[in-house]
Design a protein around this motif. Structure first.
Motif, mmCIF file in Angstrom:
data_model
loop_
_atom_site.group_PDB
_atom_site.id
_atom_site.type_symbol
_atom_site.label_atom_id
_atom_site.label_comp_id
_atom_site.label_asym_id
_atom_site.label_seq_id
_atom_site.Cartn_x
_atom_site.Cartn_y
_atom_site.Cartn_z
ATOM 1 N N ALA A 81 -12.181 -35.311 105.536
ATOM 2 C CA ALA A 81 -12.981 -34.093 105.735
ATOM 3 C C ALA A 81 -14.329 -34.412 106.384
ATOM 4 O O ALA A 81 -14.824 -33.655 107.224
ATOM 5 N N TYR A 83 -14.991 -36.569 108.578
ATOM 6 C CA TYR A 83 -14.852 -36.821 110.014
ATOM 7 C C TYR A 83 -13.879 -35.843 110.688
ATOM 8 O O TYR A 83 -13.381 -36.113 111.781
ATOM 9 N N ASP A 84 -13.659 -34.707 110.052
ATOM 10 C CA ASP A 84 -12.828 -33.625 110.616
ATOM 11 C C ASP A 84 -11.429 -34.108 110.988
ATOM 12 O O ASP A 84 -10.897 -33.748 112.034
#
Length: 256
Positions: A81, A83-84
């Motif tokens: 989450a 680092y997407d």
């Protein structure tokens, strides 16, 4: 990258993986991931949900083929989450051009060790990147289009001090210039010397190449010092070098 394993203070957060991936670090939380990325010029993280994930074994095999490349594994969704990351992904974090490259494995038509090795090699753009056929692809794909070149003869008495000077300066220009080392003794780099109008006897020299404009500048011959190189870089970033080139007459162009 002698600072690759600076995680002795993070042993609670970072643990060894199984036998197959035992040579790689496993990141178990956000602080461990941040420490890993911050500690090196280029950090590679394989975000895999499990060892059974598509591309997992190929990724391990590819990473082992690239000498000294800092590689870690992560299955913790908290880190994903941060680092997407939404699905199994191989990510490269670079300081030199402030770039993150994400290869989403679900979107890859074919996953092979050789292909992943090439992906990692091309994207291994460090604060100082040695110029060769593979690194040239990554350098020219970067969003940073200005390259500062140190063209020197590897092994000469002044080569190592100049390389250190280069490495010390590079972080100051992160995201603005890519610092590139060109070994003038390599036959494969003869065309680079020719492009800048140089002979082996002229080395070492410092130059700037801007791929957006396809223009080049040579720092005047003389002792290469931190101050001179920094002034050369700043003059380009301030637009002074570009203005000088525009003002030159054909008779003035003695450098090239």
């Amino acid at each position: 990258m002698m600072f690759l394993l600076v995680f002795s203070l993070l042993t609670v957060c970072v643990t060894a993986d199984d036998k197959e991936s035992g040579s790689f670090i496993r990141l178990n939380d956000v602080p461990a991931a941040e420490a890993f990325i911050d500690s090196v010029d280029v950090a590679v993280i394989g975000f895999f949900e499990s060892e059974a994930a598509r591309g997992y074994k190929e990724f391990l095999a590819a990473a082992k083929q690239i000498d000294k490349l800092p590689v870690a594994l992560c299955s913790e969704k908290e880190v994903w989450a941060k680092y997407d990351i939404a699905s199994d992904t191989i990510s490269v974090f670079r300081k030199a051009d402030l770039h993150q490259e994400h290869l989403k494995l679900s979107e890859a038509r074919k996953i092979e060790t050789d292909g992943l090795t090439r992906f990692l090699t091309i994207n291994n753009i460090q604060y100082v990147t040695e110029y060769n056929q593979a690194s040239a692809v990554g350098l020219f794909q970067s969003a940073v289009k200005t390259h500062l070149l140190l063209i020197t003869k590897r092994g000469s008495s002044d080569s190592d001090p100049l390389q250190q000077l280069f490495r010390d300066l590079a972080p100051k220009y992160a995201g603005k210039m890519l610092f590139v080392l060109v070994n003038g003794k390599e036959k494969s780099n003869a065309r680079v010397l020719e492009y800048f109008g140089l002979k082996s006897s002229d080395l070492p020299r410092i130059s700037i190449y801007d791929s957006d404009s396809d223009k080049k500048w040579l720092m005047p011959a003389g002792k290469i010092t931190t101050e001179r190189v920094q002034n050369f870089c700043d003059s380009f970033l301030d637009g002074e070098l570009q203005k000088q080139k525009e003002d030159e007459t054909p008779e003035d162009k003695t450098e090239l």
